[in-house]
Enzyme design. Structure first.
Site, PDB file in Angstrom:
ATOM      1  CB  CYS A   2      -0.854   0.022   1.254  1.00 34.96           C
ATOM      2  SG  CYS A   2      -1.772  -1.482   1.527  1.00 34.96           S
ATOM      3  NE  ARG A  27       4.902   1.639  -1.355  1.00 38.97           N
ATOM      4  CZ  ARG A  27       5.745   1.577  -0.338  1.00 38.97           C
ATOM      5  NH1 ARG A  27       6.937   2.101  -0.439  1.00 38.97           N
ATOM      6  NH2 ARG A  27       5.401   0.992   0.781  1.00 38.97           N
ATOM      7  CD1 TRP A  74      -0.195  -5.645  -3.514  1.00 38.14           C
ATOM      8  CD2 TRP A  74      -0.081  -6.503  -1.448  1.00 38.14           C
ATOM      9  NE1 TRP A  74       0.379  -6.886  -3.598  1.00 38.14           N
ATOM     10  CE2 TRP A  74       0.453  -7.440  -2.360  1.00 38.14           C
ATOM     11  CE3 TRP A  74      -0.113  -6.843  -0.097  1.00 38.14           C
ATOM     12  CZ2 TRP A  74       0.960  -8.672  -1.956  1.00 38.14           C
ATOM     13  CZ3 TRP A  74       0.382  -8.073   0.310  1.00 38.14           C
ATOM     14  CH2 TRP A  74       0.908  -8.967  -0.630  1.00 38.14           C
ATOM     15  CG  ASN A 100       0.595   1.897   3.734  1.00 39.90           C
ATOM     16  OD1 ASN A 100      -0.491   1.995   3.192  1.00 39.90           O
ATOM     17  ND2 ASN A 100       1.682   2.496   3.279  1.00 39.90           N
ATOM     18  N   GLY A 101      -0.259  -1.686   6.483  1.00 46.40           N
ATOM     19  CA  GLY A 101       0.069  -2.600   7.584  1.00 46.40           C
ATOM     20  C   GLY A 101      -1.106  -3.517   7.880  1.00 46.40           C
ATOM     21  CD  GLU A 481      17.841 -12.111  -8.755  1.00 47.26           C
ATOM     22  OE1 GLU A 481      17.309 -12.715  -7.812  1.00 47.26           O
ATOM     23  OE2 GLU A 481      17.472 -10.991  -9.135  1.00 47.26           O
ATOM     24  CE  LYS A 485      14.457 -10.019 -10.840  1.00 45.43           C
ATOM     25  NZ  LYS A 485      15.124 -10.041  -9.585  1.00 45.43           N
ATOM     26  CD  GLU A 488      10.606 -10.889  -8.884  1.00 44.25           C
ATOM     27  OE1 GLU A 488      11.677 -10.610  -9.465  1.00 44.25           O
ATOM     28  OE2 GLU A 488      10.229 -10.303  -7.864  1.00 44.25           O
ATOM     29  CG  HIS A 504      20.905 -35.901  -7.424  1.00 47.97           C
ATOM     30  ND1 HIS A 504      21.301 -37.167  -7.116  1.00 47.97           N
ATOM     31  CD2 HIS A 504      22.045 -35.183  -7.578  1.00 47.97           C
ATOM     32  CE1 HIS A 504      22.621 -37.221  -7.052  1.00 47.97           C
ATOM     33  NE2 HIS A 504      23.098 -36.027  -7.333  1.00 47.97           N
ATOM     34  CE  LYS A 603      12.060  -2.126  -5.990  1.00 48.18           C
ATOM     35  NZ  LYS A 603      12.849  -3.179  -6.679  1.00 48.18           N
TER      36      LYS A 603
HETATM   37  O1  M6R Z   1      13.809  -4.479  -0.447  1.00 48.70           O
HETATM   38  P1  M6R Z   1      14.347  -5.855  -0.199  1.00 48.70           P
HETATM   39  O2  M6R Z   1      15.656  -6.091  -0.859  1.00 48.70           O
HETATM   40  O3  M6R Z   1      14.389  -6.202   1.252  1.00 48.70           O
HETATM   41  O4  M6R Z   1      13.297  -6.822  -0.869  1.00 48.70           O
HETATM   42  C1  M6R Z   1      13.397  -8.209  -0.765  1.00 48.70           C
HETATM   43  C2  M6R Z   1      12.488  -8.909  -1.740  1.00 48.70           C
HETATM   44  O5  M6R Z   1      11.150  -8.595  -1.464  1.00 48.70           O
HETATM   45  C3  M6R Z   1      12.812  -8.511  -3.176  1.00 48.70           C
HETATM   46  O6  M6R Z   1      14.139  -8.765  -3.495  1.00 48.70           O
HETATM   47  C4  M6R Z   1      11.904  -9.278  -4.163  1.00 48.70           C
HETATM   48  O7  M6R Z   1      12.233 -10.637  -4.154  1.00 48.70           O
HETATM   49  C5  M6R Z   1      12.034  -8.663  -5.541  1.00 48.70           C
HETATM   50  N1  M6R Z   1      10.746  -8.573  -6.147  1.00 48.70           N
HETATM   51  C6  M6R Z   1      12.928  -9.428  -6.448  1.00 48.70           C
HETATM   52  O8  M6R Z   1      12.946  -8.967  -7.744  1.00 48.70           O
END
Ligand code: M6R
Length: 608
Positions: A2, A27, A74, A100-101, A481, A485, A488, A504, A603
């Site tokens: 949010c 975000r 959100w 937010n929260g 990673e 990517k 996501e 395995h 984000k």
């Molecule tokens: O802001 P942070 O680095 O703590 O965030 C951690 C994860 O939420 C963040 O890396 C998330 O996995 C991203 N969407 C990756 O692209």
């Protein structure tokens, strides 16, 4: 997650609020809303969907309000519809709240309020706050908010307005970031500075347990216990241009292309060729403290956790200190053993990730020295750690983290160098590493110059629904990673594996429909990785290899080869990830995905 924006001043609030929440779109959100104090009345508009819908519904209405609050939601409690969108109001509609929260005890509070005759219109936890404030309101909004929050358990960043207090916003924070922006004849509230950067760079970050009373002429801060706090103004370094797309189609692409500069910034002023080591004053550790480190714990989430895994290879191999890497979400609920000599690094781009923050606090409770590797200056994690190193990557707005990842690895390489040189590493080895570090930005640029080739491969494979990513040694986390990517932003199923683990289990998946991205650099595990590629080819798998410049042998095996410059093994992740970021980007683009705001993602994940 949010987003909150509040404005009180001498200008019309609507454009400022709308522009502010647009800056928070990245975000992640599923509805948006606004509340205005308009000619003595409280006016609302809130809608499910994008901010555009809210804008369409506001179009043509002439608002003159100079005070209001806005929100992007959100969903956590209740589906993302018009009713559940914020702001939420009390029984009488005089008080509006954006939040937010998560309010954890909202059920018992709801029961309590229902017992007092309150009726509720939404499924949200936030609505409770508005009713609780109403329950305590006698003309003094700040006091009513304070009394209400004393009953609340959970996390919140809130902004509250009341029809009877037309030039006033009350903001409060516990576990969800909130910043007060200071202007001239106007003041702002926001959950993220990017929302108000156009108007002011002078801000005060609220701490947990603090409330702010914000009016056009100023603001005052006090605690839940009603103790006055002297605000500490800070100057934001980021520029407005940094939070614009600058001619790129997406923030993610812009940020991928910013990596040479980001990596330069992460090392600027930190390389000491004379002594073959790094200078990291931000750690705030004395020589004897650095020497007494005998164990390192790295904790983080998501992409930052992948950077931590790379840190493990770096620090163990080169500094010879045992390292443990742990998901922050697990660390916080375990009973981690933290003997003397342990240093905990928390790694976070945003510096606001709830799980990472909780891990930080748990480590501190256990007496550990906790250091941060953060991007956002002044973020909660940066403030609560004993010391740390900023990665200086500049604002990262695309939900998929790119430049923060490579900059985190850069900083971890510098930490390794420092710890290593204080132990077993020779000055020659230190200088060799420094030389490699210095060359990284130029080498990244060379890979980016070859983006067209990656785009062509993406065009060929964008219709596949499963991908496997393989790497070994320090490039195993890069495989993780790369897969993250792709997942996501394209919503394609992708898995990362250590190459040798394939036999395995995952090998059962290999056929002509399974593209396998293999990081196969000319390093100590090269021959082993070639064998893995052969195993894939023997089963008709399609191989996209990321290989070292000049390696002709691999061309005979792989279907496609993306070359990267020759680089020291320990620094190679900063290069090998670049083609994988581009591949994910172009595949998502081909599939017509919303690259910067992928579905369901946020984000910075400020709730548990
Ligand atoms: O802001 P942070 O680095 O703590 O965030 C951690 C994860 O939420 C963040 O890396 C998330 O996995 C991203 N969407 C990756 O692209």
């Amino acid at each position: 997650m949010c987003g909150i924006v509040g404005y009180v001043g001498d200008k019309t609030a609507v454009p400022i609020l709308m522009e502010g929440i647009k800056k928070l779109e990245y975000r992640g959100y599923d509805s948006a809303g606004i509340a205005l104090l308009e000619r003595g009345e409280m006016v609302f508009q809130k809608n499910a969907g994008k901010i555009k819908v809210l804008e369409e519904n506001l179009a043509g209405k002439r608002f003159t309000a100079t005070c209001g609050i806005a929100h992007t939601r959100w969903a956590t409690h209740g589906e993302p519809n018009d009713t559940n969108a914020h702001p939420h109001t009390d029984e009488s509609g005089r008080i509006a709240v954006v939040h937010n929260g998560i309010i954890e005890n909202y059920r018992s509070l709801k029961k309590y309020l229902e017992g007092k005759g309150h009726t509720f219109r939404t499924e949200t936890d936030t609505e409770i706050i508005a009713h609780l404030i109403e329950d305590n309101y006698d003309g003094d909004l700040l006091s009513a908010v304070r009394k209400a929050l004393k009953r609340v358990e959970g996390t919140y960043g809130i902004a509250v307005v009341c029809k009877e207090n037309p030039d006033e916003i009350i903001a409060a924070r516990h576990g969800s970031p909130l910043v007060i922006g200071s202007g001239s004849g106007e003041n702002f509230v926001a959950s993220d500075v990017s929302a108000i950067l156009r108007h002011t760079k002078q801000v005060v970050y609220l701490e947990d347990g603090e409330l702010a009373r914000v009016t056009p002429d100023g603001f005052s801060i006090s605690t839940l216990q009603n103790v006055e706090v002297t605000p500490e103004l800070q100057e934001i370094e980021w520029s407005l241009e940094q939070i614009e797309k600058g001619g790129f189609e997406h923030f993610m692409l812009k940020e991928i292309y910013e990596q040479p500069v980001a990596l330069q910034n992460a090392q600027r002023g930190r390389l000491d060729f004379e002594d073959g080591m790094s200078r990291l004053a931000g750690l705030q550790l004395q020589l004897d403290e650095l020497l007494s480190i005998n164990r390192v714990i790295l904790t983080a989430c998501g992409t930052s956790w992948h950077a931590a895994l790379i840190g493990e290879y770096l620090i163990e191999d080169l500094s010879r200190i045992p390292v443990e890497v742990e998901y922050a979400s697990e660390f916080r609920y375990r009973s981690p053993i933290i003997p003397d000599g342990t240093v905990v690094f928390v790694i976070s781009q945003s510096g606001e990730t709830a799980d990472t923050l909780a891990a930080l606090r748990e480590a501190k409770r256990k007496g550990a020295t906790v250091l941060g590797i953060c991007n956002v200056v002044g973020s909660t994690i940066a403030r609560e750690t004993n010391g740390g190193i900023y990665i200086h990557a500049g604002p990262e707005i695309g939900v998929a983290s790119t430049k923060a990842f490579t900059s985190q690895i850069m900083v971890l390489s510098l930490v390794t160098l420092l710890l290593g040189r204080m132990r077993h590493m020779s000055i020659e080895k230190g200088r060799q590493l420094l030389e490699g570090i210095r060359n990284i930005p130029t080498q990244v640029q060379l890979i980016l110059d070859n983006a067209e080739q990656v785009k062509r491969i993406a065009d060929m494979y964008c219709d596949h629904n499963n991908f496997l990513y393989l790497g070994r040694g320090i490039n195993f986390p890069v495989a993780l990673e790369g897969a993250l990517k792709l997942k996501e932003i394209s919503y394609i199923h992708a898995e990362g594996y250590p190459a040798a683990e394939m036999k395995h289990g995952p090998i059962a998946l290999i056929d002509e429909n399974m593209p396998v991205v293999v990081i196969a650099l000319k390093d100590q595990v090269y021959d082993k990785v070639l064998s893995n590629i052969q195993e894939i080819k023997a089963r008709n798998g399609r191989v996209i290899a990321v290989a070292s410049q000049g390696d002709d042998e691999i061309k005979r095996l792989a279907d496609h080869v993306i070359y990267i410059p020759n680089v020291l093994y320990h620094l190679s992740p900063m290069l090998s990830i670049i083609p994988l970021q581009l591949l994910a980007y172009y595949i998502a683009l081909n599939r017509g995905r919303d690259v910067d705001q992928p579905r369901n993602l946020a984000k910075s994940v400020t709730v548990e």
